[in-house]
Motif scaffolding. Structure first.
Motif, PDB file in Angstrom:
ATOM      1  N   GLY A   1       5.423 -21.275  -4.003  1.00 51.29           N
ATOM      2  CA  GLY A   1       6.711 -21.910  -4.221  1.00 51.29           C
ATOM      3  C   GLY A   1       7.687 -21.039  -4.974  1.00 51.29           C
ATOM      4  O   GLY A   1       8.860 -20.926  -4.589  1.00 51.29           O
ATOM      5  N   THR A   2       7.208 -20.391  -6.035  1.00 51.62           N
ATOM      6  CA  THR A   2       8.096 -19.591  -6.886  1.00 51.62           C
ATOM      7  C   THR A   2       8.038 -18.107  -6.579  1.00 51.62           C
ATOM      8  O   THR A   2       8.915 -17.355  -6.986  1.00 51.62           O
ATOM      9  CB  THR A   2       7.719 -19.777  -8.354  1.00 51.62           C
ATOM     10  N   PHE A   3       6.992 -17.666  -5.929  1.00 50.87           N
ATOM     11  CA  PHE A   3       6.718 -16.266  -5.609  1.00 50.87           C
ATOM     12  C   PHE A   3       6.322 -15.471  -6.850  1.00 50.87           C
ATOM     13  O   PHE A   3       6.224 -14.242  -6.809  1.00 50.87           O
ATOM     14  CB  PHE A   3       7.907 -15.585  -4.917  1.00 50.87           C
ATOM     15  N   ALA A   4       6.015 -16.160  -7.937  1.00 49.76           N
ATOM     16  CA  ALA A   4       5.590 -15.481  -9.154  1.00 49.76           C
ATOM     17  C   ALA A   4       4.179 -14.923  -8.969  1.00 49.76           C
ATOM     18  O   ALA A   4       3.327 -15.531  -8.312  1.00 49.76           O
ATOM     19  CB  ALA A   4       5.610 -16.447 -10.335  1.00 49.76           C
ATOM     20  N   GLU A   5       3.916 -13.756  -9.570  1.00 47.51           N
ATOM     21  CA  GLU A   5       2.601 -13.133  -9.487  1.00 47.51           C
ATOM     22  C   GLU A   5       1.598 -13.925 -10.316  1.00 47.51           C
ATOM     23  O   GLU A   5       1.874 -14.292 -11.470  1.00 47.51           O
ATOM     24  CB  GLU A   5       2.673 -11.694  -9.985  1.00 47.51           C
ATOM     25  N   THR A   6       0.414 -14.171  -9.739  1.00 48.41           N
ATOM     26  CA  THR A   6      -0.623 -14.942 -10.432  1.00 48.41           C
ATOM     27  C   THR A   6      -1.929 -14.167 -10.597  1.00 48.41           C
ATOM     28  O   THR A   6      -2.859 -14.670 -11.223  1.00 48.41           O
ATOM     29  CB  THR A   6      -0.916 -16.250  -9.677  1.00 48.41           C
ATOM     30  N   GLY A   7      -2.021 -12.976 -10.039  1.00 50.17           N
ATOM     31  CA  GLY A   7      -3.240 -12.186 -10.151  1.00 50.17           C
ATOM     32  C   GLY A   7      -3.221 -11.048  -9.146  1.00 50.17           C
ATOM     33  O   GLY A   7      -2.247 -10.872  -8.406  1.00 50.17           O
ATOM     34  N   ALA A   8      -4.301 -10.272  -9.122  1.00 50.88           N
ATOM     35  CA  ALA A   8      -4.377  -9.135  -8.209  1.00 50.88           C
ATOM     36  C   ALA A   8      -5.824  -8.700  -8.071  1.00 50.88           C
ATOM     37  O   ALA A   8      -6.682  -9.032  -8.899  1.00 50.88           O
ATOM     38  CB  ALA A   8      -3.524  -7.973  -8.709  1.00 50.88           C
ATOM     39  N   VAL A   9      -6.096  -7.938  -7.011  1.00 51.19           N
ATOM     40  CA  VAL A   9      -7.421  -7.381  -6.788  1.00 51.19           C
ATOM     41  C   VAL A   9      -7.259  -6.025  -6.115  1.00 51.19           C
ATOM     42  O   VAL A   9      -6.310  -5.822  -5.344  1.00 51.19           O
ATOM     43  CB  VAL A   9      -8.283  -8.334  -5.923  1.00 51.19           C
ATOM     44  N   ARG A  10      -8.157  -5.096  -6.428  1.00 50.25           N
ATOM     45  CA  ARG A  10      -8.162  -3.787  -5.785  1.00 50.25           C
ATOM     46  C   ARG A  10      -9.149  -3.803  -4.622  1.00 50.25           C
ATOM     47  O   ARG A  10     -10.256  -4.320  -4.743  1.00 50.25           O
ATOM     48  CB  ARG A  10      -8.560  -2.698  -6.784  1.00 50.25           C
ATOM     49  N   VAL A  11      -8.757  -3.203  -3.504  1.00 50.56           N
ATOM     50  CA  VAL A  11      -9.582  -3.211  -2.296  1.00 50.56           C
ATOM     51  C   VAL A  11     -10.370  -1.914  -2.197  1.00 50.56           C
ATOM     52  O   VAL A  11      -9.816  -0.813  -2.364  1.00 50.56           O
ATOM     53  CB  VAL A  11      -8.706  -3.410  -1.041  1.00 50.56           C
ATOM     54  N   SER A  12     -11.665  -2.038  -1.900  1.00 46.60           N
ATOM     55  CA  SER A  12     -12.520  -0.862  -1.792  1.00 46.60           C
ATOM     56  C   SER A  12     -13.507  -1.026  -0.648  1.00 46.60           C
ATOM     57  O   SER A  12     -13.854  -2.147  -0.248  1.00 46.60           O
ATOM     58  CB  SER A  12     -13.282  -0.623  -3.096  1.00 46.60           C
ATOM     59  N   ARG A  13     -13.942   0.114  -0.133  1.00 38.95           N
ATOM     60  CA  ARG A  13     -14.968   0.159   0.914  1.00 38.95           C
ATOM     61  C   ARG A  13     -16.003   1.191   0.484  1.00 38.95           C
ATOM     62  O   ARG A  13     -15.662   2.350   0.251  1.00 38.95           O
ATOM     63  CB  ARG A  13     -14.337   0.516   2.260  1.00 38.95           C
ATOM     64  N   ASP A  14     -17.229   0.756   0.380  1.00 40.19           N
ATOM     65  CA  ASP A  14     -18.304   1.643  -0.092  1.00 40.19           C
ATOM     66  C   ASP A  14     -17.935   2.290  -1.420  1.00 40.19           C
ATOM     67  O   ASP A  14     -18.213   3.474  -1.663  1.00 40.19           O
ATOM     68  CB  ASP A  14     -18.614   2.716   0.955  1.00 40.19           C
ATOM     69  N   GLY A  15     -17.272   1.526  -2.275  1.00 38.02           N
ATOM     70  CA  GLY A  15     -16.935   2.004  -3.608  1.00 38.02           C
ATOM     71  C   GLY A  15     -15.685   2.853  -3.697  1.00 38.02           C
ATOM     72  O   GLY A  15     -15.317   3.292  -4.796  1.00 38.02           O
ATOM     73  N   ARG A  16     -14.991   3.071  -2.581  1.00 37.54           N
ATOM     74  CA  ARG A  16     -13.784   3.895  -2.579  1.00 37.54           C
ATOM     75  C   ARG A  16     -12.555   3.059  -2.238  1.00 37.54           C
ATOM     76  O   ARG A  16     -12.631   2.152  -1.411  1.00 37.54           O
ATOM     77  CB  ARG A  16     -13.922   5.039  -1.573  1.00 37.54           C
ATOM     78  N   PRO A  17     -11.401   3.367  -2.852  1.00 41.43           N
ATOM     79  CA  PRO A  17     -10.192   2.588  -2.588  1.00 41.43           C
ATOM     80  C   PRO A  17      -9.765   2.686  -1.121  1.00 41.43           C
ATOM     81  O   PRO A  17      -9.881   3.746  -0.498  1.00 41.43           O
ATOM     82  CB  PRO A  17      -9.139   3.230  -3.495  1.00 41.43           C
ATOM     83  N   VAL A  18      -9.266   1.591  -0.599  1.00 45.81           N
ATOM     84  CA  VAL A  18      -8.684   1.563   0.745  1.00 45.81           C
ATOM     85  C   VAL A  18      -7.181   1.367   0.584  1.00 45.81           C
ATOM     86  O   VAL A  18      -6.727   0.295   0.161  1.00 45.81           O
ATOM     87  CB  VAL A  18      -9.283   0.437   1.606  1.00 45.81           C
ATOM     88  N   THR A  19      -6.411   2.388   0.891  1.00 44.32           N
ATOM     89  CA  THR A  19      -4.962   2.324   0.758  1.00 44.32           C
ATOM     90  C   THR A  19      -4.321   2.087   2.132  1.00 44.32           C
ATOM     91  O   THR A  19      -4.995   2.068   3.154  1.00 44.32           O
ATOM     92  CB  THR A  19      -4.404   3.617   0.150  1.00 44.32           C
ATOM     93  N   GLY A  20      -3.001   1.914   2.121  1.00 41.78           N
ATOM     94  CA  GLY A  20      -2.278   1.712   3.376  1.00 41.78           C
ATOM     95  C   GLY A  20      -2.497   0.340   3.976  1.00 41.78           C
ATOM     96  O   GLY A  20      -2.317   0.163   5.185  1.00 41.78           O
ATOM     97  N   LEU A  21      -2.853  -0.651   3.151  1.00 42.23           N
ATOM     98  CA  LEU A  21      -3.028  -2.008   3.662  1.00 42.23           C
ATOM     99  C   LEU A  21      -1.660  -2.533   4.101  1.00 42.23           C
ATOM    100  O   LEU A  21      -0.747  -2.642   3.294  1.00 42.23           O
ATOM    101  CB  LEU A  21      -3.637  -2.898   2.581  1.00 42.23           C
ATOM    102  N   ASN A  22      -1.541  -2.849   5.368  1.00 45.30           N
ATOM    103  CA  ASN A  22      -0.231  -3.148   5.931  1.00 45.30           C
ATOM    104  C   ASN A  22      -0.125  -4.629   6.275  1.00 45.30           C
ATOM    105  O   ASN A  22      -0.243  -5.456   5.396  1.00 45.30           O
ATOM    106  CB  ASN A  22       0.016  -2.230   7.135  1.00 45.30           C
TER     107      ASN A  22
END
Length: 257
Positions: free
Chosen positions: A157-178
């Motif tokens: 409703g407000t678009f306010a940030e409520t949290g976050a999580v980092r994405v990883s595969r086999d322990g390594r970051p996955v960037t470019g999530l589109n």
């Protein structure tokens, strides 16, 4: 009733629409853990940034400065029923539907546009920090990507940030999530400049499955027009997939994983 009619149209399209692999073939196994069930035409002028199917209407957000838009599409024919363009300076990105509203991100403009879901007209704007890439609704929260390995949770409703999580595969970051799609308690994401779709557990950011969709690219589509656009078909285990300026939307079922 309207949704059952749409599903019937999609099934008929699968049976008669000549999906890749031969006319009359309703589905076929394909490399990378998916099978193609049917196809729809897609506007080759659409630089696809977001795709979502809700209540029998396919919504699409497109990008590029001076060419960005949000659209209502007939999922039985691929016809654009309504289109609203963004003001010239804005670069449209991901979209998601929340009740009678639709949220649309912008890339580097720092604003999310809330729209009336039926008319697509702008209702208000809210600001956010960083870039806007993908967006989807996961129950009572939104999930937003900014092109990094981080997914941010926001109030719908407000678009306010409520949290976050980092994405990883086999322990390594996955960037470019589109482009993102929330379905079945998971987050599905196109990985920018690849032919991959990853399935993410939003509880811990772990990639639980990866699908290679290189074989989905239509003949003659340049490598710069990447796979982007994923919409779950409600009530099924199927998805609609397309790419930037692609001539086709594919109805697929992921296998394995």
């Amino acid at each position: 009733m309207r949704w059952f009619l749409v599903v019937a149209v999609l099934v008929l399209s699968a049976a008669c629409g000549a999906p890749p692999g031969g006319p009359g073939e309703a589905s076929r196994p394909a490399p990378g853990g998916y099978e193609v069930l049917g196809t729809l035409p897609h506007d080759t002028g659409a630089f696809t940034q977001g795709l979502e199917l809700v209540d029998g209407v396919l919504y699409e957000g497109t990008g590029l400065e001076g060419r960005s838009s949000v659209r209502r599409i007939d999922p039985g024919t691929g016809e654009v029923v309504r289109r609203v363009d963004l003001p010239g300076p804005l670069f449209g990105e991901g979209i998601t539907v929340v009740d009678d509203r639709l949220w649309q991100l912008t890339w580097r403009d720092g604003v999310a546009i809330e729209r009336d879901r039926d008319t697509l007209e702008e209702v208000r704007r809210v600001t956010y920090e960083g870039e806007g890439w993908g967006l989807c609704r996961d129950g009572d929260r939104l999930v937003m990507g900014d092109g990094t390995d981080e997914l941010v949770f926001r109030d719908p409703g407000t678009f306010a940030e409520t949290g976050a999580v980092r994405v990883s595969r086999d322990g390594r970051p996955v960037t470019g999530l589109n482009e993102l799609e929330c379905a079945g308690g998971q987050v599905w994401a196109n990985v920018w400049q690849t032919d991959e779709v990853v399935r993410i557990d939003p509880a811990d950011g772990r990639v639980v499955a990866t699908y290679d969709l290189a074989g989905l690219r239509p003949a003659g589509v340049p490598a710069t027009d990447v796979l982007n656009g994923i919409a779950a078909v409600p009530g099924t285990d199927e998805f609609l997939l397309t790419g930037k300026n692609w001539p086709t939307i594919f109805r697929v079922r992921f296998t394995g994983g």
